[in-house]
Design an enzyme around this catalytic site. Sequence first.
Site, short mmCIF file in Angstrom:
data_model
loop_
_atom_site.label_atom_id
_atom_site.label_comp_id
_atom_site.label_asym_id
_atom_site.label_seq_id
_atom_site.Cartn_x
_atom_site.Cartn_y
_atom_site.Cartn_z
N LYS A 92 0.82 -1.22 0.00
CA LYS A 92 0.00 0.00 0.00
C LYS A 92 0.85 1.27 0.00
O LYS A 92 0.51 2.24 -0.67
CB LYS A 92 -0.97 0.00 1.18
CG LYS A 92 -0.31 0.07 2.54
CD LYS A 92 -1.33 0.03 3.67
CE LYS A 92 -0.65 0.00 5.01
NZ LYS A 92 0.09 1.22 5.32
N THR A 93 1.97 1.28 0.76
CA THR A 93 2.81 2.48 0.80
C THR A 93 3.38 2.77 -0.58
O THR A 93 3.49 3.92 -1.00
CB THR A 93 3.96 2.31 1.83
OG1 THR A 93 3.39 1.92 3.08
CG2 THR A 93 4.75 3.59 2.02
N ASP A 120 -3.37 7.35 4.52
CA ASP A 120 -2.89 6.00 4.81
C ASP A 120 -3.60 5.46 6.06
O ASP A 120 -4.03 6.23 6.91
CB ASP A 120 -1.38 6.07 5.03
CG ASP A 120 -0.75 4.70 5.15
OD1 ASP A 120 -1.34 3.72 4.67
OD2 ASP A 120 0.36 4.60 5.72
N GLU A 121 -3.70 4.14 6.18
CA GLU A 121 -4.30 3.48 7.35
C GLU A 121 -5.68 4.08 7.65
O GLU A 121 -6.03 4.40 8.79
CB GLU A 121 -3.40 3.62 8.59
CG GLU A 121 -2.00 3.05 8.43
CD GLU A 121 -1.94 1.52 8.45
OE1 GLU A 121 -3.01 0.89 8.38
OE2 GLU A 121 -0.83 0.98 8.52
N GLN A 125 -7.80 -4.99 9.38
CA GLN A 125 -6.72 -4.67 10.31
C GLN A 125 -7.09 -3.49 11.21
O GLN A 125 -6.23 -2.81 11.75
CB GLN A 125 -5.43 -4.35 9.55
CG GLN A 125 -4.86 -5.57 8.83
CD GLN A 125 -3.49 -5.30 8.25
OE1 GLN A 125 -2.49 -5.21 8.96
NE2 GLN A 125 -3.42 -5.17 6.94
N ARG A 165 1.66 -11.39 10.15
CA ARG A 165 3.02 -10.86 10.35
C ARG A 165 4.06 -11.88 9.89
O ARG A 165 5.21 -11.54 9.65
CB ARG A 165 3.32 -10.55 11.83
CG ARG A 165 2.47 -9.50 12.52
CD ARG A 165 2.28 -8.23 11.75
NE ARG A 165 1.07 -8.28 10.95
CZ ARG A 165 0.81 -7.48 9.93
NH1 ARG A 165 1.68 -6.59 9.56
NH2 ARG A 165 -0.31 -7.58 9.25
#
Length: 670
Positions: A29-30, A212-213, A243, A604
């Site tokens: 995503k970044t 973002d997020e 998330q 993770r």
Amino acid sequence: MQGLNPEQQEAVTHLGTPLLVLAGAGSGKTRVITQKIAWMIRKGVHSADQIAAITFTNKAAREMRERASKLLSKEESKGLTVSTFHTLGLNIIKREAKRLGYKNNFSILDAQDSGAILKELAHKQEIEEADSLRWIISRWKNDFISVEQAALLANTTDEKLAAILYEKYQRQIKAYNAVDFDDLIVLPVQLFEQHPDALQFWQNKLRYLLVDEYQDTNACQYRLIRLLSGLRGALTVVGDDDQSIYAWRGARPENIIQLQKDYPMLKVVMLEQNYRSTSRILNSANKLIGNNPHLFSKNLWSTLGEGDPIRIMPCRTPEHEAEKVIGEILKQRFRDRAAFKDFAILYRGNHQSRLFEKALRENNVPYKISGGTSFFERSEVKDILAYLRLIANPDDDAAFLRIINTPKREIGTSTLEKLGEYAHERHTSLFTAAQELGFAQRVSAKAQQRVETFSFWLHEMVRAADNTDPVKIARQVITDIGYEDWTKNTCNTPKQAEARMKNVWEIVEWIRKLHDDTSTPLSARKETLADIIAHMSLVDMLERNSEEKEQDAVTLMTLHAAKGLEFPSVFLVGAEEELLPHANSIDEHGLQEERRLAYVGITRAKKNLTISYAKVRSRYGESSTVEPSRFLDELPPEHLEWENKKVVSDEERQETARAYISNLKDLLVD
């Protein structure tokens, strides 16, 4: 665009309507955000100074800024805004301070400063528990609920008490010319709703927003985004509803649904290709999170191969669990020649770390705890730095408020409130106001005498700092205020007092290094106390801790702290009912968030995932049998390998033995 998959490319090039990018764990995503910034600038859609990328942490903002600067020349990226929500809010307030009724040199109160003010106010109102009320006030602010609305909405006893404190707290910090962390979002929203011309200025300045997020936004942050993006909806938000694990902090995953209601032309792009984990890990995560209701369903996949099964490791007790996990780490390290930093132990609550730390120490395994109290957050460090900040800049009202009664000087809340009001009327700092005759006439002779004594001492220290070695100034502060004796008297144990003073002397040593240590490069040395304090204030906590990342050490952290990170081998421990899911979160919405937490933990892991639980755990001093987490039943059986059910064949035993011998030979050759 090279190296982007078709969905990523679609997200980068979409313009014209608002865009929601639902980016699954590890889906890049970044990269999408930074590539979109570069693409818009290169295509001449917007110049860099018209674009704002907004995220939640300094670390994420720094990473985004670094990635964008690699894609763009210095000239192309000139004026680009990459910041946290709170930094953006701060910049808006700075420009519009007067209109909001603040002086330009307003102070920002951190959680400890706010807590201390609320505690004093609560004490005055004979309210015993101020800490839980602080969370209620913070929640109201995050939901953009005003003092007046809170008084009407308050139902429970705690809410009614919080509403009383909320009104007094806001009035008091305004008198101090101070804002708290939540106000950094609340005030810009208030400004934009009350002053259309201010909103128009900022909409023209920031013509395209990338958030973002997004799933972590609260109601107030969403309101700020809507106001800034305006009717045009020149907006890309990137997030993952699976998330969303910060509801306790005010985050609203339903903001994703709200976005679709507010922008009927919303375009949705799914990023489902995962670049982190093996298929077995992803298939298990997909199956687990599929039990939550979804507006948009995602199905993560990867091309990294099937991978090993997820190991389920039942243990007798928590002590046995810690022993087995550390044993597994040592075995995998030897078998795969892995580094310690390849391993992470993830748990639901901080209290679980103790037994794992003990087992790691006993086996001489280096480890680091992430998300613990950082050096700069310790109260003794904040106290001494506040004294030095105030000596370097007597107009620093936040520092003044922090240390005026640390150690205690018997200067009461009403005296400070009168000082704040007087300073506000006079448009001056608290320190300057404290020395004026006008203030002396408003308080009792005793209160005036106490404030005058403190002001005189501070004035002398400010004068001395001009031509005295900063190390001597720091030492003198600690001696003059009797900080060591006060610490001994206020700590529970001599050991705790000793640990606190060790941190205090570490600050003095740091000042010495910055000022005159010959091992410090000449260009990095600082001449004056003001230089040193400015440097210290700029040292970002995350940067200070970034040195630790290079350690070859096992990472211990909570599931909340693990979001955004990845490790080759993950141990998800304490997978038991009432622990994960937590006993306080068994209601429907709580259970969904606990499931998302487990999902975050699973995703993770890059290659190896082990989930462990204890069969017996001590609660309230008594041992009782506990049930394995219901989430284990929600994982696909075909991807699990239960340790107590596994039958090892002779061939597997021989293969393992051969691998050990081969590794042993390699180690001897090395």
